[in-house]
Scaffold this motif. Structure first.
Motif, PDB file in Angstrom:
ATOM      1  N   GLY A  75       0.829  -1.205   0.000  1.00  0.00           N
ATOM      2  CA  GLY A  75       0.000   0.000   0.000  1.00  0.00           C
ATOM      3  C   GLY A  75       0.861   1.250   0.000  1.00  0.00           C
ATOM      4  O   GLY A  75       0.369   2.362   0.248  1.00  0.00           O
ATOM      5  N   ALA A  76       2.146   1.076  -0.304  1.00  0.00           N
ATOM      6  CA  ALA A  76       3.081   2.219  -0.269  1.00  0.00           C
ATOM      7  C   ALA A  76       2.666   3.301  -1.257  1.00  0.00           C
ATOM      8  O   ALA A  76       2.326   3.001  -2.404  1.00  0.00           O
ATOM      9  CB  ALA A  76       4.495   1.732  -0.603  1.00  0.00           C
ATOM     10  N   PRO A  77       2.703   4.564  -0.825  1.00  0.00           N
ATOM     11  CA  PRO A  77       2.416   5.652  -1.770  1.00  0.00           C
ATOM     12  C   PRO A  77       3.582   5.839  -2.730  1.00  0.00           C
ATOM     13  O   PRO A  77       4.685   5.336  -2.504  1.00  0.00           O
ATOM     14  CB  PRO A  77       2.262   6.866  -0.842  1.00  0.00           C
ATOM     15  CG  PRO A  77       3.057   6.530   0.372  1.00  0.00           C
ATOM     16  CD  PRO A  77       3.004   5.029   0.523  1.00  0.00           C
ATOM     17  N   TYR A  85       8.132   1.297   3.466  1.00  0.00           N
ATOM     18  CA  TYR A  85       6.755   1.488   3.914  1.00  0.00           C
ATOM     19  C   TYR A  85       6.333   0.351   4.850  1.00  0.00           C
ATOM     20  O   TYR A  85       5.638   0.571   5.845  1.00  0.00           O
ATOM     21  CB  TYR A  85       5.809   1.557   2.710  1.00  0.00           C
ATOM     22  CG  TYR A  85       4.386   1.895   3.118  1.00  0.00           C
ATOM     23  CD1 TYR A  85       4.066   3.148   3.636  1.00  0.00           C
ATOM     24  CD2 TYR A  85       3.368   0.947   3.001  1.00  0.00           C
ATOM     25  CE1 TYR A  85       2.775   3.458   4.019  1.00  0.00           C
ATOM     26  CE2 TYR A  85       2.073   1.240   3.383  1.00  0.00           C
ATOM     27  CZ  TYR A  85       1.777   2.502   3.894  1.00  0.00           C
ATOM     28  OH  TYR A  85       0.489   2.797   4.289  1.00  0.00           O
ATOM     29  N   GLY A  86       6.799  -0.867   4.532  1.00  0.00           N
ATOM     30  CA  GLY A  86       6.504  -2.006   5.414  1.00  0.00           C
ATOM     31  C   GLY A  86       7.047  -1.760   6.818  1.00  0.00           C
ATOM     32  O   GLY A  86       6.376  -2.024   7.821  1.00  0.00           O
ATOM     33  N   THR A  91       6.444  -0.157  12.562  1.00  0.00           N
ATOM     34  CA  THR A  91       6.680   0.799  13.645  1.00  0.00           C
ATOM     35  C   THR A  91       5.364   1.390  14.148  1.00  0.00           C
ATOM     36  O   THR A  91       5.145   1.520  15.365  1.00  0.00           O
ATOM     37  CB  THR A  91       7.607   1.936  13.148  1.00  0.00           C
ATOM     38  OG1 THR A  91       8.835   1.346  12.727  1.00  0.00           O
ATOM     39  CG2 THR A  91       7.894   2.943  14.234  1.00  0.00           C
ATOM     40  N   ALA A  92       4.475   1.747  13.210  1.00  0.00           N
ATOM     41  CA  ALA A  92       3.175   2.308  13.603  1.00  0.00           C
ATOM     42  C   ALA A  92       2.397   1.304  14.450  1.00  0.00           C
ATOM     43  O   ALA A  92       1.760   1.671  15.450  1.00  0.00           O
ATOM     44  CB  ALA A  92       2.378   2.689  12.356  1.00  0.00           C
ATOM     45  N   THR A  93       2.456   0.051  14.071  1.00  0.00           N
ATOM     46  CA  THR A  93       1.714  -0.991  14.791  1.00  0.00           C
ATOM     47  C   THR A  93       2.288  -1.195  16.195  1.00  0.00           C
ATOM     48  O   THR A  93       1.541  -1.363  17.166  1.00  0.00           O
ATOM     49  CB  THR A  93       1.743  -2.312  13.998  1.00  0.00           C
ATOM     50  OG1 THR A  93       1.275  -2.053  12.672  1.00  0.00           O
ATOM     51  CG2 THR A  93       0.875  -3.378  14.646  1.00  0.00           C
ATOM     52  N   ASP A 211      -3.916   6.979  14.315  1.00  0.00           N
ATOM     53  CA  ASP A 211      -3.249   8.124  13.690  1.00  0.00           C
ATOM     54  C   ASP A 211      -1.751   7.886  13.497  1.00  0.00           C
ATOM     55  O   ASP A 211      -1.084   8.685  12.835  1.00  0.00           O
ATOM     56  CB  ASP A 211      -3.501   9.381  14.535  1.00  0.00           C
ATOM     57  CG  ASP A 211      -3.608  10.628  13.675  1.00  0.00           C
ATOM     58  OD1 ASP A 211      -3.737  10.495  12.445  1.00  0.00           O
ATOM     59  OD2 ASP A 211      -3.539  11.729  14.237  1.00  0.00           O
ATOM     60  N   PHE A 212      -1.213   6.818  14.046  1.00  0.00           N
ATOM     61  CA  PHE A 212       0.193   6.486  13.778  1.00  0.00           C
ATOM     62  C   PHE A 212       0.381   6.041  12.319  1.00  0.00           C
ATOM     63  O   PHE A 212       1.498   6.034  11.812  1.00  0.00           O
ATOM     64  CB  PHE A 212       0.683   5.360  14.702  1.00  0.00           C
ATOM     65  CG  PHE A 212       0.868   5.796  16.132  1.00  0.00           C
ATOM     66  CD1 PHE A 212       1.634   6.917  16.453  1.00  0.00           C
ATOM     67  CD2 PHE A 212       0.290   5.074  17.162  1.00  0.00           C
ATOM     68  CE1 PHE A 212       1.803   7.316  17.777  1.00  0.00           C
ATOM     69  CE2 PHE A 212       0.460   5.460  18.487  1.00  0.00           C
ATOM     70  CZ  PHE A 212       1.208   6.585  18.794  1.00  0.00           C
ATOM     71  N   TYR A 213      -0.716   5.643  11.667  1.00  0.00           N
ATOM     72  CA  TYR A 213      -0.628   5.144  10.287  1.00  0.00           C
ATOM     73  C   TYR A 213      -0.880   6.269   9.295  1.00  0.00           C
ATOM     74  O   TYR A 213      -1.930   6.924   9.362  1.00  0.00           O
ATOM     75  CB  TYR A 213      -1.674   4.054  10.043  1.00  0.00           C
ATOM     76  CG  TYR A 213      -1.465   2.817  10.882  1.00  0.00           C
ATOM     77  CD1 TYR A 213      -0.758   1.731  10.383  1.00  0.00           C
ATOM     78  CD2 TYR A 213      -1.969   2.752  12.173  1.00  0.00           C
ATOM     79  CE1 TYR A 213      -0.555   0.600  11.154  1.00  0.00           C
ATOM     80  CE2 TYR A 213      -1.765   1.628  12.960  1.00  0.00           C
ATOM     81  CZ  TYR A 213      -1.058   0.565  12.442  1.00  0.00           C
ATOM     82  OH  TYR A 213      -0.851  -0.545  13.201  1.00  0.00           O
ATOM     83  N   PRO A 214       0.039   6.488   8.339  1.00  0.00           N
ATOM     84  CA  PRO A 214      -0.204   7.533   7.326  1.00  0.00           C
ATOM     85  C   PRO A 214      -1.522   7.322   6.571  1.00  0.00           C
ATOM     86  O   PRO A 214      -2.197   8.285   6.221  1.00  0.00           O
ATOM     87  CB  PRO A 214       0.990   7.382   6.372  1.00  0.00           C
ATOM     88  CG  PRO A 214       2.062   6.747   7.191  1.00  0.00           C
ATOM     89  CD  PRO A 214       1.356   5.855   8.169  1.00  0.00           C
ATOM     90  N   MET A 215      -1.913   6.070   6.351  1.00  0.00           N
ATOM     91  CA  MET A 215      -3.131   5.800   5.575  1.00  0.00           C
ATOM     92  C   MET A 215      -4.392   6.267   6.308  1.00  0.00           C
ATOM     93  O   MET A 215      -5.428   6.488   5.691  1.00  0.00           O
ATOM     94  CB  MET A 215      -3.238   4.310   5.248  1.00  0.00           C
ATOM     95  CG  MET A 215      -3.420   3.437   6.455  1.00  0.00           C
ATOM     96  SD  MET A 215      -3.256   1.657   6.085  1.00  0.00           S
ATOM     97  CE  MET A 215      -4.665   1.341   5.051  1.00  0.00           C
ATOM     98  N   TRP A 216      -4.319   6.418   7.638  1.00  0.00           N
ATOM     99  CA  TRP A 216      -5.501   6.765   8.432  1.00  0.00           C
ATOM    100  C   TRP A 216      -6.138   8.056   7.942  1.00  0.00           C
ATOM    101  O   TRP A 216      -7.343   8.185   7.846  1.00  0.00           O
ATOM    102  CB  TRP A 216      -5.102   6.864   9.909  1.00  0.00           C
ATOM    103  CG  TRP A 216      -6.188   7.260  10.849  1.00  0.00           C
ATOM    104  CD1 TRP A 216      -6.246   8.404  11.596  1.00  0.00           C
ATOM    105  CD2 TRP A 216      -7.364   6.515  11.206  1.00  0.00           C
ATOM    106  NE1 TRP A 216      -7.376   8.409  12.376  1.00  0.00           N
ATOM    107  CE2 TRP A 216      -8.081   7.261  12.153  1.00  0.00           C
ATOM    108  CE3 TRP A 216      -7.880   5.280  10.799  1.00  0.00           C
ATOM    109  CZ2 TRP A 216      -9.282   6.831  12.720  1.00  0.00           C
ATOM    110  CZ3 TRP A 216      -9.087   4.842  11.348  1.00  0.00           C
ATOM    111  CH2 TRP A 216      -9.772   5.611  12.293  1.00  0.00           C
TER     112      TRP A 216
END
Ligand code: ZN
Length: 262
Positions: A75-77, A85-86, A91-93, A211-216
């Motif tokens: 799902g990397a931009p 991105y992985g 890290t976000a998780t 909100d730690f996830y950019p996709m959020w």
């Protein structure tokens, strides 16, 4: 091999203990909190659809673990390497798990290519035997996403394997009491919510964890996850009499009730 059905693997005597541990709050305020394991194809699915539920369980004195089959790295931009991105997703998780007081496990299958086979089912079986959850929550099968459909099948097979006494693994057999499916916008085909959990006490914390996830906030694609899942918990709360709620779908094998009186 003993070909017990999935319903038998999950059900019968195990249902009795699940009723004391897993009933909705309105039915059993004093129920002791057990352990929940959520299994997600991608970390975003885990946090956005099941994270509040896990945080609520941990906050009630229970325990919760999120098993991520992949990092969702594809799902990397644009302009962000897939591998990087992985690691951002991992890290976000980890940050989200710390904030919510839950554990996170990564099985590192490739995003988009999560294999649905005996090896993956046995790895999740081993995770179930190791963590000994009372309840497992995962994707519903009615999904357009192949990883989500595979995750559903992997988990069903893993629950079966985990409870099979005669299947020798490094850890002893463990029977899961109940299985539920999560309310995910990508898994909406024939999803019918039938169980609602009050997550209001952890709602704000859960939003911060997401909100730690950019996709959020839609930084990696078109879908407005924050608007959708933030609003969904309000809508599910309206339907269940809570301020904020998470809805689940019960596995069909658990719909039978054994009562002496109606
Ligand atoms: Zn997903």
């Amino acid at each position: 091999m003993n070909r017990r059905s999935f319903a038998q693997a999950v059900g019968s005597a195990a249902i009795l203990s699940a009723l004391s541990k897993a009933s909705p709050r309105s039915e059993s305020e004093s129920a002791s909190a057990g352990k929940i394991m959520a299994v997600a194809a991608h970390p975003g699915d885990g946090l956005f659809t099941m994270g509040a539920l896990l945080a609520q369980q941990a906050g009630r004195g229970g325990a919760a673990v999120l098993v991520n089959l992949s990092l969702g790295e594809r799902g990397a931009p644009k302009n962000t390497p897939v591998k990087l991105y992985g690691e951002m997703q991992r890290t976000a998780t980890e940050k989200a798990a710390r904030l919510l007081g839950i554990d996170a496990v990564f099985l590192d299958y490739p995003d988009g290519q999560i294999p649905c086979n005996e090896e993956s089912a046995l790895r999740v079986c081993d995770a179930i035997r190791g963590h000994k959850p009372d309840i497992v929550v995962t994707h519903w099968k009615g999904s357009w996403h192949k990883d989500h459909r595979n995750c559903h099948r992997i988990v069903r097979d893993a629950v079966f394997f985990a409870g099979l006494e005669t299947l020798e693994r490094s850890r002893a057999a463990h029977s899961v009491s109940k299985v539920f499916y999560a309310d995910n916008w990508e898994d909406a085909d024939r999803f019918v919510a039938d169980t609602y959990i009050d997550v209001d006490p952890v709602y704000e914390k859960w939003l911060r964890a997401c909100d730690f996830y950019p996709m959020w906030r839609g930084q990696t694609g078109f879908f407005r996850y924050n608007d959708y899942y933030g609003s969904l918990s309000v809508m599910r709360g309206c339907l269940s009499g809570f301020k904020h709620a998470v809805a689940l779908m019960t596995d069909g094998s658990q719909r039978a009730q054994r009562l002496q009186l109606l």
